[in-house]
Design a protein around this motif. Structure first.
Motif, mmCIF file in Angstrom:
data_model
loop_
_atom_site.group_PDB
_atom_site.id
_atom_site.type_symbol
_atom_site.label_atom_id
_atom_site.label_comp_id
_atom_site.label_asym_id
_atom_site.label_seq_id
_atom_site.Cartn_x
_atom_site.Cartn_y
_atom_site.Cartn_z
ATOM 1 N N ILE A 70 0.892 -1.232 0.008
ATOM 2 C CA ILE A 70 -0.138 0.065 -0.165
ATOM 3 C C ILE A 70 1.008 1.498 0.043
ATOM 4 C CG2 ILE A 70 -1.501 1.390 1.282
ATOM 5 C CD1 ILE A 70 -2.673 -1.511 2.394
ATOM 6 N N HIS A 71 1.873 1.282 1.046
ATOM 7 C CA HIS A 71 2.950 2.485 0.861
ATOM 8 C C HIS A 71 3.419 2.618 -0.293
ATOM 9 C CE1 HIS A 71 2.150 2.918 4.857
ATOM 10 N NE2 HIS A 71 2.825 1.771 5.573
ATOM 11 N N TYR A 91 -4.290 -5.668 -6.771
ATOM 12 C CA TYR A 91 -3.661 -7.140 -6.794
ATOM 13 C C TYR A 91 -3.899 -7.265 -5.330
ATOM 14 C CZ TYR A 91 -0.615 -10.598 -7.042
ATOM 15 O OH TYR A 91 0.196 -11.797 -6.808
ATOM 16 N N ILE A 92 -3.878 -6.550 -4.310
ATOM 17 C CA ILE A 92 -3.685 -6.965 -2.821
ATOM 18 C C ILE A 92 -4.990 -7.695 -2.677
ATOM 19 C CG2 ILE A 92 -3.501 -6.317 -0.456
ATOM 20 C CD1 ILE A 92 -1.897 -3.672 -1.683
ATOM 21 N N GLU A 93 -4.820 -8.953 -1.870
ATOM 22 C CA GLU A 93 -6.189 -9.620 -1.454
ATOM 23 C C GLU A 93 -5.868 -9.332 0.227
ATOM 24 O OE1 GLU A 93 -6.573 -13.698 -2.551
ATOM 25 O OE2 GLU A 93 -6.054 -13.114 -4.729
ATOM 26 N N PRO A 94 -6.668 -8.499 0.657
ATOM 27 C CA PRO A 94 -6.742 -7.914 2.155
ATOM 28 C C PRO A 94 -6.649 -9.149 3.424
ATOM 29 C CG PRO A 94 -8.322 -6.894 1.245
ATOM 30 C CD PRO A 94 -7.934 -7.797 0.136
ATOM 31 N N VAL A 95 -5.851 -9.127 4.202
ATOM 32 C CA VAL A 95 -5.822 -10.098 5.192
ATOM 33 C C VAL A 95 -7.093 -9.653 6.507
ATOM 34 C CG1 VAL A 95 -3.378 -11.234 4.841
ATOM 35 C CG2 VAL A 95 -3.734 -9.265 6.543
ATOM 36 N N HIS A 97 -9.847 -6.098 8.023
ATOM 37 C CA HIS A 97 -10.634 -5.167 7.546
ATOM 38 C C HIS A 97 -9.886 -3.998 7.634
ATOM 39 C CE1 HIS A 97 -14.427 -3.056 7.428
ATOM 40 N NE2 HIS A 97 -14.222 -2.371 8.334
ATOM 41 N N THR A 98 -8.920 -3.691 8.363
ATOM 42 C CA THR A 98 -8.226 -2.470 8.236
ATOM 43 C C THR A 98 -7.310 -2.475 6.900
ATOM 44 O OG1 THR A 98 -7.842 -2.600 10.844
ATOM 45 C CG2 THR A 98 -6.288 -1.141 9.486
ATOM 46 N N ILE A 99 -6.721 -3.440 6.433
ATOM 47 C CA ILE A 99 -6.038 -3.379 5.192
ATOM 48 C C ILE A 99 -7.193 -3.091 4.097
ATOM 49 C CG2 ILE A 99 -5.025 -4.693 3.562
ATOM 50 C CD1 ILE A 99 -2.978 -4.070 5.839
ATOM 51 N N THR A 100 -8.393 -3.765 4.237
ATOM 52 C CA THR A 100 -9.183 -3.397 3.082
ATOM 53 C C THR A 100 -9.604 -1.950 3.204
ATOM 54 O OG1 THR A 100 -10.147 -5.653 3.668
ATOM 55 C CG2 THR A 100 -11.722 -3.893 2.360
ATOM 56 N N ILE A 101 -9.785 -1.228 4.331
ATOM 57 C CA ILE A 101 -10.258 -0.003 4.365
ATOM 58 C C ILE A 101 -9.135 0.925 3.922
ATOM 59 C CG2 ILE A 101 -10.975 1.849 5.913
ATOM 60 C CD1 ILE A 101 -12.203 -0.018 7.846
ATOM 61 N N GLU A 102 -7.923 0.465 4.209
ATOM 62 C CA GLU A 102 -6.708 1.421 3.836
ATOM 63 C C GLU A 102 -6.477 1.427 2.157
ATOM 64 O OE1 GLU A 102 -3.726 4.042 4.096
ATOM 65 O OE2 GLU A 102 -5.109 3.328 5.719
ATOM 66 N N ILE A 103 -6.948 0.037 1.720
ATOM 67 C CA ILE A 103 -6.921 -0.094 0.351
ATOM 68 C C ILE A 103 -7.715 1.026 -0.552
ATOM 69 C CG2 ILE A 103 -7.376 -1.618 -1.593
ATOM 70 C CD1 ILE A 103 -6.049 -3.785 0.025
ATOM 71 N N TYR A 104 -8.995 0.983 0.039
ATOM 72 C CA TYR A 104 -10.050 1.756 -0.297
ATOM 73 C C TYR A 104 -9.615 3.359 -0.249
ATOM 74 C CZ TYR A 104 -13.031 -1.631 -1.804
ATOM 75 O OH TYR A 104 -13.731 -2.919 -2.499
ATOM 76 N N TRP A 105 -9.053 3.746 0.771
ATOM 77 C CA TRP A 105 -8.783 5.142 0.996
ATOM 78 C C TRP A 105 -7.336 5.286 -0.386
ATOM 79 C CZ3 TRP A 105 -11.334 8.642 2.709
ATOM 80 C CH2 TRP A 105 -11.905 8.390 4.004
#
Length: 134
Positions: A70-71, A91-95, A97-105
């Motif tokens: 993400i960075h 491409y990232i398959e989030p592990v 909820h926090t990762i999912t939200i960060e990807i969307y941001w």
């Protein structure tokens, strides 16, 4: 929790240290993902992106790897490498909820920089559905 998504924070190991002192403190310990990730954060904050990406590519823990990706994608957005950043983020398959939200941001930031209002609205809609309180 809201600030966790918007403010970059260093691991507790280096919070009270600066520069050389922090690197020395980190490298005295056994190299593991916590330390590699923290070193990457230090290099990233100092503007040495190649060194940061090098450290992050050595990570073995999936969650740390995803944060690093993400960075890296966010860096490519700042460099106007939009297609590369978008491909990395999608491409990232989030592990978690926090990762999912960060990807969307991050996707929202990407679409905003591209002035892609259609995708930006879609991402905001998704964020509202998956994290209404954030």
């Amino acid at each position: 929790m809201k600030n966790d998504f918007r403010n970059k924070t260093f691991h507790q190991t280096v919070v009270n240290c600066t520069g050389y002192e922090a690197i020395k403190k980190l490298t005295e310990k056994a190299i593991d993902d916590d330390i590699l990730y923290s070193l990457g954060e230090l290099y990233y904050a100092a503007g040495d992106y190649d060194a940061a990406f090098y450290k992050w590519r050595q990570l073995e823990t999936l969650k740390f790897t995803q944060w690093a990706e993400i960075h890296e994608a966010n860096h490519y957005v700042e460099q106007n490498e939009f297609a590369l950043a978008q491909n990395m983020l999608l491409y990232i398959e989030p592990v978690d909820h926090t990762i999912t939200i960060e990807i969307y941001w991050s996707l929202a930031n990407l679409y905003k920089r591209q002035t892609d209002h259609e995708n930006l609205l879609q991402v905001y809609h998704t964020l509202i559905n998956i994290a209404p309180g954030d």
